[in-house]
Design a protein around this motif. Structure first.
Motif, PDB file in Angstrom:
ATOM      1  N   SER A   1      -7.264   7.069  -9.534  1.00  0.00           N
ATOM      2  CA  SER A   1      -7.728   8.520  -9.231  1.00  0.00           C
ATOM      3  C   SER A   1      -6.811   9.344 -10.037  1.00  0.00           C
ATOM      4  CB  SER A   1      -7.134   8.674  -7.897  1.00  0.00           C
ATOM      5  OG  SER A   1      -5.845   8.343  -7.627  1.00  0.00           O
TER       6      SER A   1
ATOM      7  N   GLU B   1      -5.910   1.995  -6.589  1.00  0.00           N
ATOM      8  CA  GLU B   1      -6.637   3.216  -6.543  1.00  0.00           C
ATOM      9  C   GLU B   1      -5.885   4.216  -6.635  1.00  0.00           C
ATOM     10  OE1 GLU B   1      -8.889   2.854  -2.315  1.00  0.00           O
ATOM     11  OE2 GLU B   1      -7.317   1.400  -2.049  1.00  0.00           O
TER      12      GLU B   1
ATOM     13  N   LYS C   1      -4.304   9.632   2.835  1.00  0.00           N
ATOM     14  CA  LYS C   1      -5.117   8.425   2.926  1.00  0.00           C
ATOM     15  C   LYS C   1      -3.945   7.295   2.531  1.00  0.00           C
ATOM     16  CE  LYS C   1      -9.359  10.316   1.356  1.00  0.00           C
ATOM     17  NZ  LYS C   1     -10.200  10.473   0.529  1.00  0.00           N
TER      18      LYS C   1
ATOM     19  N   ALA D   1      -3.910   3.903   0.429  1.00  0.00           N
ATOM     20  CA  ALA D   1      -4.549   3.331  -0.759  1.00  0.00           C
ATOM     21  C   ALA D   1      -3.394   2.213  -1.417  1.00  0.00           C
ATOM     22  CB  ALA D   1      -4.931   4.303  -1.841  1.00  0.00           C
ATOM     23  N   ASP D   2      -4.087   1.241  -2.078  1.00  0.00           N
ATOM     24  CA  ASP D   2      -3.415   0.381  -2.908  1.00  0.00           C
ATOM     25  C   ASP D   2      -2.913   1.040  -4.498  1.00  0.00           C
ATOM     26  OD1 ASP D   2      -5.567  -0.116  -4.602  1.00  0.00           O
ATOM     27  OD2 ASP D   2      -6.206  -1.805  -3.448  1.00  0.00           O
TER      28      ASP D   2
ATOM     29  N   GLN E   1       0.807  -0.980   0.179  1.00  0.00           N
ATOM     30  CA  GLN E   1      -0.170   0.082   0.010  1.00  0.00           C
ATOM     31  C   GLN E   1       0.819   1.202  -0.213  1.00  0.00           C
ATOM     32  OE1 GLN E   1      -2.530  -1.000   3.506  1.00  0.00           O
ATOM     33  NE2 GLN E   1      -4.239  -1.162   2.146  1.00  0.00           N
TER      34      GLN E   1
END
Length: 285
Positions: free
Chosen positions: A210, A206, A200, A202-203, A180
């Motif tokens: 984005s 993701e 945040k 996130a992997d 991650q």
């Protein structure tokens, strides 16, 4: 240049903080060295804008090691770099003392100490927090902090692949381990970097989903991301800007110190974003 200070002092106001300007005593020649810059003597006739304020900046969030910078106002005048094997309070304290001694500065003359608070290496952050608290308690220096992603984002103006006049999205990506990333979205407008929302976890999928067509990338987590998505390399800033520097931490810290945004040592805590693997395992038991 030589410098020396007696105990007689007057108080001047710089920003929202008070700084003591001390009457110079007779001083000796300043020895030449490989360090950058030199010290500047003060006098009671020094204009307020020229008052010399000494500060230290500490960066220990990077798993590759630690670093510290000495600031005269907002200018770096000396620096030290330590590898990860020497990133400990026992190693940093004598190195910081050596840096101050080299510039003929007493530790109690340091007005502020800035440090990166994370996210980053759990061990490194704990070392930095502990050292900062000890230094503040023993010298009275104010503590000012910034997040690691802030420090990395602030370095973007030196590494942008496009013209500064073009507004664009930027994502700071740090390695959060366990496949991650720590992700911070930013907006760059006319050379200014604005943080958008919170950092945040996130992997990789993701992160990629984005992105927009104008998104640029920076951060020490990029090599890990590029292993699976090598086509994203063309979006990256210069690689020397990916890791937070003590200089960037110090420049942010100096501005926050001027604004009176010091942190109570008792309230100083690292920004972990999430618990360590060991802490999560203990919670499940």
């Amino acid at each position: 240049m030589s410098r020396g200070l007696s105990k007689l002092a007057v108080t001047a106001t710089v920003g929202n903080v008070s700084v003591k300007r001390q009457r110079p005593k007779e001083s000796t020649a300043f020895e030449s060295s490989s360090f950058i810059g030199a010290s500047k003597p003060l006098s009671l006739n020094t204009p307020i804008d020229d008052v010399v304020c000494w500060g230290l900046a500490l960066e220990t969030s990077n798993s590759q090691g630690g670093a510290a910078c000495l600031f005269q106002n907002d200018q770096v005048v000396g620096a030290i770099d330590l590898g990860c094997e020497r990133r400990s309070a026992q190693a940093l304290i004598p190195e910081m003392k050596r840096l101050l001694r080299h510039h003929r500065i007493e530790s109690k003359e340091v007005a502020w100490l800035g440090l990166s608070l994370g996210p980053g290496s759990f061990t490194g952050l704990r070392v930095g927090i502990t050292l900062a608290k000890v230094f503040s308690y023993t010298t009275g220096a104010a503590l000012v902090g910034c997040s690691t992603v802030e420090a990395v984002a602030s370095q973007a103006h030196d590494g942008l692949p496009l013209e500064d006049s073009v507004a664009r999205d930027m994502v700071v990506i740090l390695d959060a381990q366990r496949r991650q990333f720590f992700v911070q979205r930013c907006r760059i407008v006319e050379g200014r970097v604005e943080m958008m929302g919170e950092t945040k976890v996130a992997d990789g999928e993701e992160v990629v989903r984005s992105m927009t067509t104008t998104t640029v990338l920076t951060g020490a987590g990029l090599p890990k991301l590029f292993k699976k998505w090598p086509e994203l390399e063309e979006r990256a800033l210069k690689s020397e800007k990916w890791s937070p520097s003590a200089e960037s931490v110090g420049r942010i810290g100096y501005q926050r110190w001027l604004a009176g945004q010091a942190i109570d040592p008792m309230e100083l805590k690292p920004i972990y974003i999430r618990a360590s693997a060991a802490e999560e395992a203990n919670e499940r038991q």
